[in-house]
Design an enzyme around this catalytic site. Sequence first.
Site, mmCIF file in Angstrom:
data_model
loop_
_atom_site.group_PDB
_atom_site.id
_atom_site.type_symbol
_atom_site.label_atom_id
_atom_site.label_comp_id
_atom_site.label_asym_id
_atom_site.label_seq_id
_atom_site.Cartn_x
_atom_site.Cartn_y
_atom_site.Cartn_z
ATOM 1 N NE ARG A 188 -66.091 3.665 -3.894
ATOM 2 C CZ ARG A 188 -66.698 2.538 -4.183
ATOM 3 N NH1 ARG A 188 -66.929 1.648 -3.261
ATOM 4 N NH2 ARG A 188 -67.090 2.278 -5.409
ATOM 5 C CG ASP A 217 -67.514 5.810 1.556
ATOM 6 O OD1 ASP A 217 -68.704 6.138 1.429
ATOM 7 O OD2 ASP A 217 -66.616 6.180 0.786
HETATM 8 N N1 EPU Z 1 -72.329 2.883 -8.417
HETATM 9 C C1 EPU Z 1 -72.840 1.629 -8.521
HETATM 10 N N2 EPU Z 1 -72.137 0.684 -9.210
HETATM 11 C C2 EPU Z 1 -70.931 0.958 -9.787
HETATM 12 C C3 EPU Z 1 -70.402 2.257 -9.657
HETATM 13 C C4 EPU Z 1 -71.130 3.209 -8.966
HETATM 14 O O1 EPU Z 1 -73.931 1.343 -8.010
HETATM 15 O O2 EPU Z 1 -70.333 0.068 -10.396
HETATM 16 C C5 EPU Z 1 -73.105 3.899 -7.677
HETATM 17 C C6 EPU Z 1 -72.441 4.298 -6.383
HETATM 18 O O3 EPU Z 1 -72.784 3.409 -5.353
HETATM 19 C C7 EPU Z 1 -72.972 5.697 -6.171
HETATM 20 C C8 EPU Z 1 -73.141 6.220 -7.589
HETATM 21 O O4 EPU Z 1 -73.164 5.077 -8.433
HETATM 22 O O5 EPU Z 1 -74.211 5.645 -5.558
HETATM 23 C C9 EPU Z 1 -72.058 7.189 -8.033
HETATM 24 O O6 EPU Z 1 -70.812 6.572 -7.981
HETATM 25 P P1 EPU Z 1 -69.582 7.034 -8.886
HETATM 26 O O7 EPU Z 1 -68.940 5.816 -9.406
HETATM 27 O O8 EPU Z 1 -70.029 8.078 -9.864
HETATM 28 O O9 EPU Z 1 -68.673 7.746 -7.808
HETATM 29 P P2 EPU Z 1 -67.212 7.347 -7.344
HETATM 30 O O10 EPU Z 1 -66.342 7.146 -8.516
HETATM 31 O O11 EPU Z 1 -67.295 6.277 -6.315
HETATM 32 C C10 EPU Z 1 -66.381 9.833 -7.355
HETATM 33 C C11 EPU Z 1 -65.690 10.739 -6.394
HETATM 34 C C12 EPU Z 1 -66.638 11.164 -5.301
HETATM 35 C C13 EPU Z 1 -67.820 11.871 -5.951
HETATM 36 C C14 EPU Z 1 -68.474 10.936 -6.986
HETATM 37 C C15 EPU Z 1 -69.614 11.579 -7.747
HETATM 38 C C16 EPU Z 1 -63.408 9.994 -6.465
HETATM 39 C C17 EPU Z 1 -62.284 9.378 -5.746
HETATM 40 N N3 EPU Z 1 -64.551 10.062 -5.799
HETATM 41 O O12 EPU Z 1 -66.783 8.690 -6.610
HETATM 42 O O13 EPU Z 1 -65.942 12.087 -4.480
HETATM 43 O O14 EPU Z 1 -68.758 12.193 -4.957
HETATM 44 O O15 EPU Z 1 -67.482 10.512 -7.934
HETATM 45 O O16 EPU Z 1 -69.210 12.738 -8.346
HETATM 46 O O17 EPU Z 1 -63.280 10.426 -7.592
HETATM 47 C C18 EPU Z 1 -65.194 13.100 -2.478
HETATM 48 O O18 EPU Z 1 -64.254 13.567 -3.130
HETATM 49 O O19 EPU Z 1 -65.443 13.462 -1.293
HETATM 50 C C19 EPU Z 1 -66.051 12.089 -3.101
HETATM 51 C C20 EPU Z 1 -66.855 11.300 -2.403
#
Ligand code: EPU
Length: 435
Positions: A103, A127
């Site tokens: 992702r 996911d």
């Molecule tokens: N969200 C939205 N719209 C958006 C963006 C996010 O609704 O445009 C929602 C998501 O659906 C979710 C929440 O906001 O419910 C948080 O999403 P965020 O964008 O903060 O997370 P991410 O960038 O998808 C990263 C890490 C995750 C970690 C989260 C929160 C990476 C590759 N992944 O995900 O890590 O849990 O931030 O800290 O940086 C892991 O490493 O196992 C992992 C899942």
Amino acid sequence: MDQISVNGGARLAGEVRVAGAKNSALKLMAAALLAPGRTVITNVPRITDIAIMAQVLDRLGCTVDFVDEPGPDGTPSPVREVVIDVPETLGTEADYDLVRRLRASIAVLGPLLARCGYVRVAHPGGDAIGSRGLDMHVAGLARMGADITGEHGFVIASAAGGLRGATIWLDFPSVGATENLLMAAVLAKGVTEIDNAAREPEIVDICAMLTAMGARIEGAGTSTLRIEGVAELRPVVHATIGDRIVAGTWAYGAAMTRGDVTVTGIDPAYLEIALDKLRTAGCEVTTSQDHFRVRMDERPRSVDVVTLPYPGFATDLLPMAIGLAAVSEGASLVTENIFDGRFMFVNEMARLGAEIKTDGHHAVVRGRERLSGAPVRATDIRAGAGLVIAGLCAEGVTEVGHVHHIDRGYPNFVADLRALGVEVHRSAAPPDVIG
Ligand code: EPU
């Protein structure tokens, strides 16, 4: 598919060094796209997700090489240097076959749009931990002048006249949206302000690398990022910060197994709330600049946990918090505020005898003196690691299947467990386990 089996009753004791943070290194690799030439990123963990990101960059026309950094005796080096040669002219398409496996490949959206004025990235979808939208990425880029459409499973963005600075208010401090907008803004014309930005240490790390590349960024680590666009950036050598989630996994493992673990290669300030919870649970926690030690001599006391964006308790440590609660004295209330599907793994924890009742985004966990070993299945990276650690607190053998999830985020997981005194085996799973 492999499985990991552990015998219950083990105690984690010794020293373990964490590699660079997965969630930093992946985005640092995407940030390399912003400058033609040779970028070198060090302290990159040897995990599957990094290999997939290398393939994404390779498809975009980059040459990506890995150089081993010296590892502990006899074990493969857990960290590597990644050398990325970025061409003047980049490809602009990231296909579903790679994006669905990682992702985080959506992180190329901002840099490619900024460099090429056009990009076509497969929509990653949800996911195993939840739906994970892109609306804030899209709305922010549109505010900066991009035309964005969705077609045949792709996000297509163009900004023929170039991106321009804008003020963007995020509905939620999304890590991914903050990163994409930041990486687009560094080459946009004028000033961009991102309000309600994510404050995670990994964002600060990207800001540090971008600044070294020549970007002008103020407010890293606060909720307001102010970025003054520049015409071009230069490649750099950058060291990835330590992985706070891997560090937190060992910390909670020490607490759950009444162990004594020193974790090095990490700034304990990244884990303040998580370590504070361990103190409340009865652990002795000592910290210094680049390491910490968690020691536990008794059965943990129950603690309530609420996940929140940084500096709140990290959602990625939720499986460890549930594991701790499952063996603590008393009942704990664990609340998840980030991902709608994060509790999916609790059925596997229940197979180990954990007493967990979920209702929406809350879980009540009633602690037991001992869990009971059973075959279980990793559903995501963190759940996988959490199940193995929980297995250490269970009577008999626990076999965790689908451990390719663990390989996505934990370099040398089995070797680290062994170094901490655990008898652990990794083998190909029989069909009834991999299902
Ligand atoms: N969200 C939205 N719209 C958006 C963006 C996010 O609704 O445009 C929602 C998501 O659906 C979710 C929440 O906001 O419910 C948080 O999403 P965020 O964008 O903060 O997370 P991410 O960038 O998808 C990263 C890490 C995750 C970690 C989260 C929160 C990476 C590759 N992944 O995900 O890590 O849990 O931030 O800290 O940086 C892991 O490493 O196992 C992992 C899942």
